[in-house]
Design a protein around this motif. Sequence first.
Motif, PDB file in Angstrom:
ATOM      1  N   THR A 367     -12.731 -45.290  68.527  1.00 44.52           N
ATOM      2  CA  THR A 367     -11.499 -44.622  68.101  1.00 44.52           C
ATOM      3  C   THR A 367     -10.669 -45.576  67.263  1.00 44.52           C
ATOM      4  O   THR A 367     -10.743 -46.803  67.431  1.00 44.52           O
ATOM      5  N   SER A 368      -9.883 -45.012  66.401  1.00 39.88           N
ATOM      6  CA  SER A 368      -9.066 -45.834  65.517  1.00 39.88           C
ATOM      7  C   SER A 368      -7.988 -46.557  66.315  1.00 39.88           C
ATOM      8  O   SER A 368      -7.319 -45.957  67.175  1.00 39.88           O
ATOM      9  N   LEU A 373      -0.394 -44.816  67.173  1.00 41.59           N
ATOM     10  CA  LEU A 373       0.772 -44.946  66.293  1.00 41.59           C
ATOM     11  C   LEU A 373       0.912 -43.733  65.382  1.00 41.59           C
ATOM     12  O   LEU A 373       2.020 -43.213  65.184  1.00 41.59           O
ATOM     13  N   LEU A 374      -0.204 -43.292  64.823  1.00 43.75           N
ATOM     14  CA  LEU A 374      -0.144 -42.150  63.911  1.00 43.75           C
ATOM     15  C   LEU A 374       0.206 -40.864  64.653  1.00 43.75           C
ATOM     16  O   LEU A 374       0.934 -40.011  64.120  1.00 43.75           O
ATOM     17  N   THR A 375      -0.285 -40.716  65.865  1.00 45.62           N
ATOM     18  CA  THR A 375       0.040 -39.516  66.643  1.00 45.62           C
ATOM     19  C   THR A 375       1.524 -39.463  66.967  1.00 45.62           C
ATOM     20  O   THR A 375       2.180 -38.405  66.821  1.00 45.62           O
ATOM     21  N   ARG A 379       4.252 -36.653  65.633  1.00 46.24           N
ATOM     22  CA  ARG A 379       5.116 -35.896  66.529  1.00 46.24           C
ATOM     23  C   ARG A 379       6.586 -36.076  66.174  1.00 46.24           C
ATOM     24  O   ARG A 379       7.376 -35.114  66.219  1.00 46.24           O
ATOM     25  N   ALA A 380       6.959 -37.289  65.832  1.00 47.16           N
ATOM     26  CA  ALA A 380       8.356 -37.538  65.464  1.00 47.16           C
ATOM     27  C   ALA A 380       8.734 -36.768  64.208  1.00 47.16           C
ATOM     28  O   ALA A 380       9.826 -36.176  64.119  1.00 47.16           O
ATOM     29  N   LEU A 381       7.840 -36.740  63.213  1.00 48.50           N
ATOM     30  CA  LEU A 381       8.131 -35.987  61.990  1.00 48.50           C
ATOM     31  C   LEU A 381       8.200 -34.488  62.271  1.00 48.50           C
ATOM     32  O   LEU A 381       9.036 -33.779  61.684  1.00 48.50           O
ATOM     33  N   SER A 382       7.342 -34.000  63.155  1.00 45.72           N
ATOM     34  CA  SER A 382       7.407 -32.575  63.511  1.00 45.72           C
ATOM     35  C   SER A 382       8.720 -32.240  64.220  1.00 45.72           C
ATOM     36  O   SER A 382       9.333 -31.188  63.957  1.00 45.72           O
ATOM     37  N   ASN A 383       9.173 -33.119  65.104  1.00 47.11           N
ATOM     38  CA  ASN A 383      10.454 -32.882  65.780  1.00 47.11           C
ATOM     39  C   ASN A 383      11.620 -32.907  64.798  1.00 47.11           C
ATOM     40  O   ASN A 383      12.581 -32.132  64.931  1.00 47.11           O
TER      41      ASN A 383
END
Length: 537
Positions: A367-368, A373-375, A379-383
């Motif tokens: 896994t990367s 961090l990207l997840t 989520r922060a940008l979606s919120n």
Amino acid sequence: MAAMTTVPSYTPSLWVKVCHALPRLDFTMQMRDNIFVPDSWEYQQTLLVLSSLSAIALVVSLLVILSFLIHYCCCHRGDRTEGSEEEEEDEDGSTGHGYGGKKGRGICCVTWVAVAAVMLCCVAIGIGFYGNSETNDGMYQLTSSLLTANYTLASIDLLISDTITGLQLSISGPLTTMEELFTGSKPFLVSMRNCRRLSENVINLLSSVSLAQSHVDIALGNDSTVSGVSIVPLTPVPPSVAPTVVPISSLMPSPFSPGWAANMLMVNEDYRWLSYVLLLLLDLIVCLFILLGLAKQARWLLILMTMLAWLALFLSWGSLGLETATVVALSDFCSDPNMFVLNSTNFNSGTSSDVLDYYLTCSKRMTSPFQQLLTQSQRALSNIHTHLSSLERNALPQFPRAEKSLREVQQILNSTEGNFHQLVALLNCRGLNKDYIDSLKGLCYDGMEGLLYLSLYSFLSALAFTAILCSLPGAWRSFPSESDEYEDSDSESEDPFTSHQARRQTAPGSQRGAMAPFYNYPGAGWTPPFSSAPPLP
């Protein structure tokens, strides 16, 4: 479809395995491991011992040439008197200026030996040109892959910096203005403060991708939201987008920079390619002019070419020593390049081993290291999008002056999401792993093959020049001396209408005495035979 998603792989070639299996000895004649450790003095000793084999071969070549010189200078000294006694017999047995007897056979033998050596040298030169071209192709593929990887890393840092700059501008500009406008409305004010907090979290998360661990800890501070996040930096020092601005004379940076490595390799490869071209041209000129000197029997030309042949002999054995050490070191690296990269301090000084292993292997089971961090950033940008949509529906009817600031924040957020999607694609291991595999193929396939051909060229050219230097003294001894050339030119200048064979036939008669003339005039009344004219009074 499965073939299109197959990750490229690298396997060592047969020549790499063969050269890697060669035994290694140090100065104390003890066996050493075949692990590529260029900074170790023990490993450098093994390379020096391998390269010194060419020096031993050079000494053997000098001894062989010296033995031939002693043979021609000392053992054939008595043949000069025998040659002067047999000179008349050799000349009588030949016609014109042809050579016969031992002298002719000597010239013929020496000529064929020199021709065979020159042909071997020409074959070696052809192999050398091919090996030089193959090595240049491999280095070109290596530098191209490094520049592509450097461009990818620079694009990652550029996207991160643009995203961070845009979010910082939104926090300091429109978000602050909207907080001032929503001071009287607590729900709208709480929503704006949540947007500010989420933007700061995204900035901290994206900063951890490109900055060093110490800088990241300072930037995060005591934020409880991201304090538990495992910070794994990718590029401790962001490489320049234009790698040509990196000073070539500088030492290797502690965090490895592909742009710096590509610059150094390109400059060194240009000098290496030009040096081999000049060496090949020198060998070709020496071989052709040696043939010309043998054909024209020009002693001054053979003297000059002999001096250049000595130079070419030393250069051939010297280049063979450098090529041997380079081939062995390259085979040790290419046998297991991942282990060297993971253990080298120049590569892992600012990057964790997990990140290096992820990009070097690019296995589907891994896994990367940036996935968490990207997840969290996604989520922060979606919120933030959710809060802005709620404010657009509920706050704008009550606060129309906030519309302009809200549109600016939405525009910045849209550009941030576009950069974020590109960042996710670039952080995938496929692109950088492909560049890594291409660089290994260029270095370990084409570069290794070219170095092997260059080693073969150096060995064959050294043998050819050894044979040439052994045969040239015989050619020098078989040439006619200056006194013989002077006598031939003097006798030919007496009567240009008399053939050389007629002068040889009349020469013995002149030593025994003058022959009687064919026409004799005994008296004035004598009439030549077959004449119809009346007698003179």
